[in-house]
Motif scaffolding. Structure first.
Motif, PDB file in Angstrom:
ATOM      1  N   THR A   8       0.954  -1.210   0.117  1.00 26.74           N
ATOM      2  CA  THR A   8      -0.070  -0.021  -0.027  1.00 26.74           C
ATOM      3  C   THR A   8       0.763   1.237   0.078  1.00 26.74           C
ATOM      4  OG1 THR A   8      -1.484  -1.261   1.136  1.00 26.74           O
ATOM      5  CG2 THR A   8      -1.801   1.175   1.417  1.00 26.74           C
ATOM      6  N   LEU A   9       1.946   1.178   0.767  1.00 26.03           N
ATOM      7  CA  LEU A   9       2.659   2.314   0.919  1.00 26.03           C
ATOM      8  C   LEU A   9       3.512   2.706  -0.617  1.00 26.03           C
ATOM      9  CD1 LEU A   9       4.004   1.961   4.378  1.00 26.03           C
ATOM     10  CD2 LEU A   9       2.859   3.885   3.634  1.00 26.03           C
ATOM     11  N   ILE A  10       3.881   1.655  -1.269  1.00 23.53           N
ATOM     12  CA  ILE A  10       4.572   1.877  -2.345  1.00 23.53           C
ATOM     13  C   ILE A  10       3.649   2.460  -3.497  1.00 23.53           C
ATOM     14  CG2 ILE A  10       5.955   0.505  -4.315  1.00 23.53           C
ATOM     15  CD1 ILE A  10       7.565   1.117  -1.588  1.00 23.53           C
ATOM     16  N   GLY A  11       2.506   1.777  -3.430  1.00 22.81           N
ATOM     17  CA  GLY A  11       1.356   2.484  -4.275  1.00 22.81           C
ATOM     18  C   GLY A  11       1.292   3.977  -4.081  1.00 22.81           C
ATOM     19  N   PHE A  14       3.789   6.316  -5.715  1.00 25.29           N
ATOM     20  CA  PHE A  14       3.623   6.816  -7.107  1.00 25.29           C
ATOM     21  C   PHE A  14       2.309   7.617  -6.888  1.00 25.29           C
ATOM     22  CE2 PHE A  14       5.743   2.809  -7.700  1.00 25.29           C
ATOM     23  CZ  PHE A  14       6.725   3.142  -8.332  1.00 25.29           C
ATOM     24  N   VAL A  15       1.266   7.441  -6.322  1.00 24.53           N
ATOM     25  CA  VAL A  15       0.281   8.504  -6.347  1.00 24.53           C
ATOM     26  C   VAL A  15       0.558   9.625  -5.914  1.00 24.53           C
ATOM     27  CG1 VAL A  15      -1.991   9.144  -5.336  1.00 24.53           C
ATOM     28  CG2 VAL A  15      -1.593   6.613  -6.141  1.00 24.53           C
ATOM     29  N   ILE A  16       1.670   9.765  -4.759  1.00 23.38           N
ATOM     30  CA  ILE A  16       1.999  11.142  -4.451  1.00 23.38           C
ATOM     31  C   ILE A  16       2.639  11.909  -5.403  1.00 23.38           C
ATOM     32  CG2 ILE A  16       3.464  12.362  -2.690  1.00 23.38           C
ATOM     33  CD1 ILE A  16       2.524  10.002  -0.748  1.00 23.38           C
ATOM     34  N   LEU A  44       8.716   9.483   3.179  1.00 21.91           N
ATOM     35  CA  LEU A  44       7.928   8.910   4.396  1.00 21.91           C
ATOM     36  C   LEU A  44       7.396   7.566   3.977  1.00 21.91           C
ATOM     37  CD1 LEU A  44       7.209   9.225   7.358  1.00 21.91           C
ATOM     38  CD2 LEU A  44       5.277  10.441   6.653  1.00 21.91           C
ATOM     39  N   SER A  45       6.746   7.710   2.633  1.00 23.29           N
ATOM     40  CA  SER A  45       6.027   6.490   2.424  1.00 23.29           C
ATOM     41  C   SER A  45       7.089   5.367   2.210  1.00 23.29           C
ATOM     42  CB  SER A  45       5.054   6.794   1.162  1.00 23.29           C
ATOM     43  OG  SER A  45       6.077   6.804   0.059  1.00 23.29           O
ATOM     44  N   VAL A  46       8.241   5.597   1.483  1.00 27.17           N
ATOM     45  CA  VAL A  46       9.148   4.523   1.514  1.00 27.17           C
ATOM     46  C   VAL A  46      10.022   4.156   3.014  1.00 27.17           C
ATOM     47  CG1 VAL A  46      11.395   3.845   0.595  1.00 27.17           C
ATOM     48  CG2 VAL A  46       9.871   5.010  -0.734  1.00 27.17           C
ATOM     49  N   ALA A  83      -9.019   8.719   0.396  1.00 24.09           N
ATOM     50  CA  ALA A  83     -10.069   7.859   1.030  1.00 24.09           C
ATOM     51  C   ALA A  83      -9.798   6.331   0.798  1.00 24.09           C
ATOM     52  CB  ALA A  83     -11.388   8.388   0.615  1.00 24.09           C
ATOM     53  N   VAL A  84      -9.481   6.073  -0.618  1.00 24.17           N
ATOM     54  CA  VAL A  84      -9.191   4.780  -1.076  1.00 24.17           C
ATOM     55  C   VAL A  84      -7.881   4.249  -0.566  1.00 24.17           C
ATOM     56  CG1 VAL A  84      -8.562   3.478  -3.210  1.00 24.17           C
ATOM     57  CG2 VAL A  84     -10.262   5.242  -3.434  1.00 24.17           C
ATOM     58  N   PHE A  85      -6.911   5.067  -0.524  1.00 18.81           N
ATOM     59  CA  PHE A  85      -5.893   4.283   0.332  1.00 18.81           C
ATOM     60  C   PHE A  85      -5.596   4.349   1.602  1.00 18.81           C
ATOM     61  CE2 PHE A  85      -3.667   5.294  -3.927  1.00 18.81           C
ATOM     62  CZ  PHE A  85      -2.739   4.048  -3.872  1.00 18.81           C
TER      63      PHE A  85
END
Length: 118
Positions: A8-11, A14-16, A44-46, A83-85
């Motif tokens: 989820t975080l890696i997805g 890319f979205v960010i 932060l996500s990584v 919201a999806v994430f």
């Protein structure tokens, strides 16, 4: 749990990044500000991928989810994507923990059954 949450975080990484590209088109936002904010969120996500098993890792993940939703004030599509994430994050944490508990019970049952039970 770690595998599901990391996915989820890696997805989100890319979205960010793509949200940053969209935000650059807004004349009211400075390009440097957009990339500083997006860059910090992407890093932060990584980093959170490696911190998930440490105390506070999941809570920081929730903070990132809240930040993604709040970024909708600058890129309106992010209300929906955030919201999806957030839903994906909840599912990753919830079902990941259940999977980990099931694996632990299975391993304990195998260990108590002895070496011949396979």
């Amino acid at each position: 749990m770690r595998v599901l949450c990391s996915s989820t975080l890696i997805g989100e990484f890319f979205v960010i990044g793509f949200a940053g590209l969209v935000a650059m088109k807004d004349d009211g936002l400075a390009t440097s500000t957009v990339w500083w904010v997006c860059g910090v969120a992407m890093v932060l996500s990584v980093l959170l991928c490696g911190m998930l098993t440490r105390p506070g890792g999941v809570q920081l993940g929730w903070a990132l989810q809240a930040g993604l939703i709040l970024s909708g004030f600058f890129v309106p599509t992010m209300f929906f994507l955030g919201a999806v994430f957030a839903g994906l994050w909840w599912a990753s944490v919830h079902y990941g923990r259940r999977i980990d508990e099931t694996k632990a019970r299975w391993a304990a049952a195998q260990a108590s059954a002895g070496p011949d039970a396979a």
